[in-house]
Design an enzyme around this catalytic site. Structure first.
Site, short mmCIF file in Angstrom:
data_model
loop_
_atom_site.label_atom_id
_atom_site.label_comp_id
_atom_site.label_asym_id
_atom_site.label_seq_id
_atom_site.Cartn_x
_atom_site.Cartn_y
_atom_site.Cartn_z
CB SER A 55 0.84 67.35 3.16
OG SER A 55 -0.46 66.99 3.49
CG ASP B 69 -2.43 63.39 3.84
OD1 ASP B 69 -2.63 62.70 4.86
OD2 ASP B 69 -2.24 64.62 3.89
#
Length: 454
Positions: free
Chosen positions: A94, A237
């Site tokens: 992530s 992200d």
């Protein structure tokens, strides 16, 4: 849980998170799921293919067929899971730095696994109680193409394309070299936007910026907004389940302000929203204004998802939930954080008025965040003990649901251990920037002294 934290399991690739470990996780998941077929997706990280190969081998060894999806945003992998009604292993860290990687487990409903399901897999992992298929019963592996295109098509059907297209918006986009590089530029163009990009080539080394969409990593996006006279800047992200915004002046918009603005557009009296213990007063104000309810959980998507499911089982309406880091849920669409969908919903608001006007009612708060790294459990425990002593000595309301949150009425400060990195995180918020900084600095110095003495 020893292995799975608030958002899966993560670590430095080929050090803490090795192919051998991923193999074991996949074998445990294949055993616990007991299904005929599982998919594997990954983000753009340099070690992603290596770890996805290990996961595929582990699943196949339990007799499970494997769909290899390649590089797909995590919400795209969740879309595939729901459509095909099969679980998915997502190889992603992530927002973590490039050297990290991780494993996120998604159920056949497209939702990240609940704590109880993760515990079942963890039990099989720790006990090494795996299903072992005979040589001629091992799973087959196939490559699946077109998943990103199908995901974008589904997004286009779920948002108000006409309103966005009529506004003729210019979008400055920074996918941060992550999985969103493959989907978001085309998606926003299909919405009728003029799209200009930075850091939009997929690259697992993340040469332009680190994956986390925080102000210190996004200076280029602010400059791009100003240089191109864009209406909005959007950043993702590494796995594109978050969206962070810049206004038309190239100024960073706090994620908490974005969440508050979207919540104000979604919530009605009697509704409930869910956020984490680092919730901003901005969202509290919105909830109070509309007559809704706010439920708080420990930080992390797994905890928020679990609480949403519990509330919906009781027939509570939860139209929006999430955290101020850009990870927002619209449960009526899908119970997953989706950076592209969140951005499109925000564009529906931008079509009516400038970003600066949208978030103006939710300004007036200053936020400070500090991180302290630790190298040993002893250092971490010493800092948390110091945080506890600091909290109990303070003249403030104390919440210990996840770390130590002190509410002073006009401000708050929170110290908690990260669930994904060897860090103790400190958050503070106040109307006055000096007040927020003082609260954060006071906690920071206390913890730093405890770490030095450990």
């Amino acid at each position: 849980m020893e292995v799975f934290g608030s958002s899966g399991t993560r670590g430095v690739a080929n050090d803490e998170l090795t192919p051998a470990f991923v193999l074991r996780v996949a074998k445990a998941a294949g055993t616990a799921w007991g299904v005929d077929r599982v998919a594997i997706a990954r983000d753009t990280r340099y070690t992603g293919r290596m770890l996805a190969d290990a996961a595929a081998s582990g699943l196949a060894s339990t007799g499970t067929d494997v769909d290899r999806l390649g590089v797909v945003p995590t919400p795209g992998a969740q879309f595939y899971a729901e459509r095909e009604a099969i679980p998915v292993i997502v190889v992603t860290a992530s927002h973590n730095p490039p050297q990290y990687n991780g494993i996120k487990l998604v159920g056949s409903d497209g939702v990240e696994l609940a704590v109880s399901d993760l515990e079942r897999i963890e039990e099989a992992l720790l006990a090494e109680a795996y299903t072992v298929a005979p040589w001629d019963g091992t799973g087959r592996v196939r490559e699946v193409e077109g998943v990103t295109d199908d995901y974008v098509d589904a997004l286009l059907e779920a948002v108000d394309r006409e309103t966005i297209a009529d506004a003729e918006l210019t979008v400055a986009l920074d996918p941060g070299h992550g999985a969103g590089s493959l989907t978001s530029p085309g998606f926003f163009r299909e919405l009728g936007c003029r799209v200009v990009t930075v850091n939009s080539q997929p690259d697992g080394h993340f040469p332009g910026r680190d994956p986390e969409p925080v102000p210190e990593n996004l200076a280029e996006l602010g400059r791009l907004v100003r240089a191109t006279d864009a209406d909005v800047g959007i950043a993702h992200d590494g796995d594109a389940d978050r969206a962070i915004f810049f206004d038309e002046n190239g100024e960073y918009v706090e994620g908490d302000a974005t969440l508050a603005a979207l919540a104000a557009a979604e919530l009605e009296a009697g509704d409930t929203t869910v956020s984490a213990v680092n919730v901003s007063q901005r969202l509290v104000d919105v909830v109070d204004d509309v007559g809704a309810e706010l439920e708080l959980t420990p930080i992390g998507s797994t905890n928020i998802i679990t609480r949403i499911e519990e509330l919906e089982a009781k027939d509570s309406r939860v139209p929006i939930a999430g955290e101020g880091n850009g990870g927002i849920f619209f449960p009526g669409y899908r119970l997953s954080r989706d950076g592209a969908f969140t951005a499109a919903r925000f564009l529906e608001l931008v079509a009516e008025r400038p970003v600066s006007e949208i978030v103006a009612p939710y300004g007036g708060y200053a936020n400070v965040r500090r991180n302290i790294e630790y190298e040993s459990t002893a250092e971490r425990d010493a800092m948390l003990d110091a945080a506890a002593n600091h909290a109990h000595a303070a003249d403030a309301d104390l919440n210990t649901r996840d770390g130590y949150r002190l509410d002073y009425g006009d401000a708050w400060v929170l110290a908690r251990p990260s669930g994904t990195e060897p860090l103790v995180r400190i958050y503070a918020e106040a109307r006055d920037a000096g007040r927020a900084n003082d609260l954060a600095e006071g906690m920071y110095k206390t913890l730093l002294e405890a770490k030095a003495d450990a």
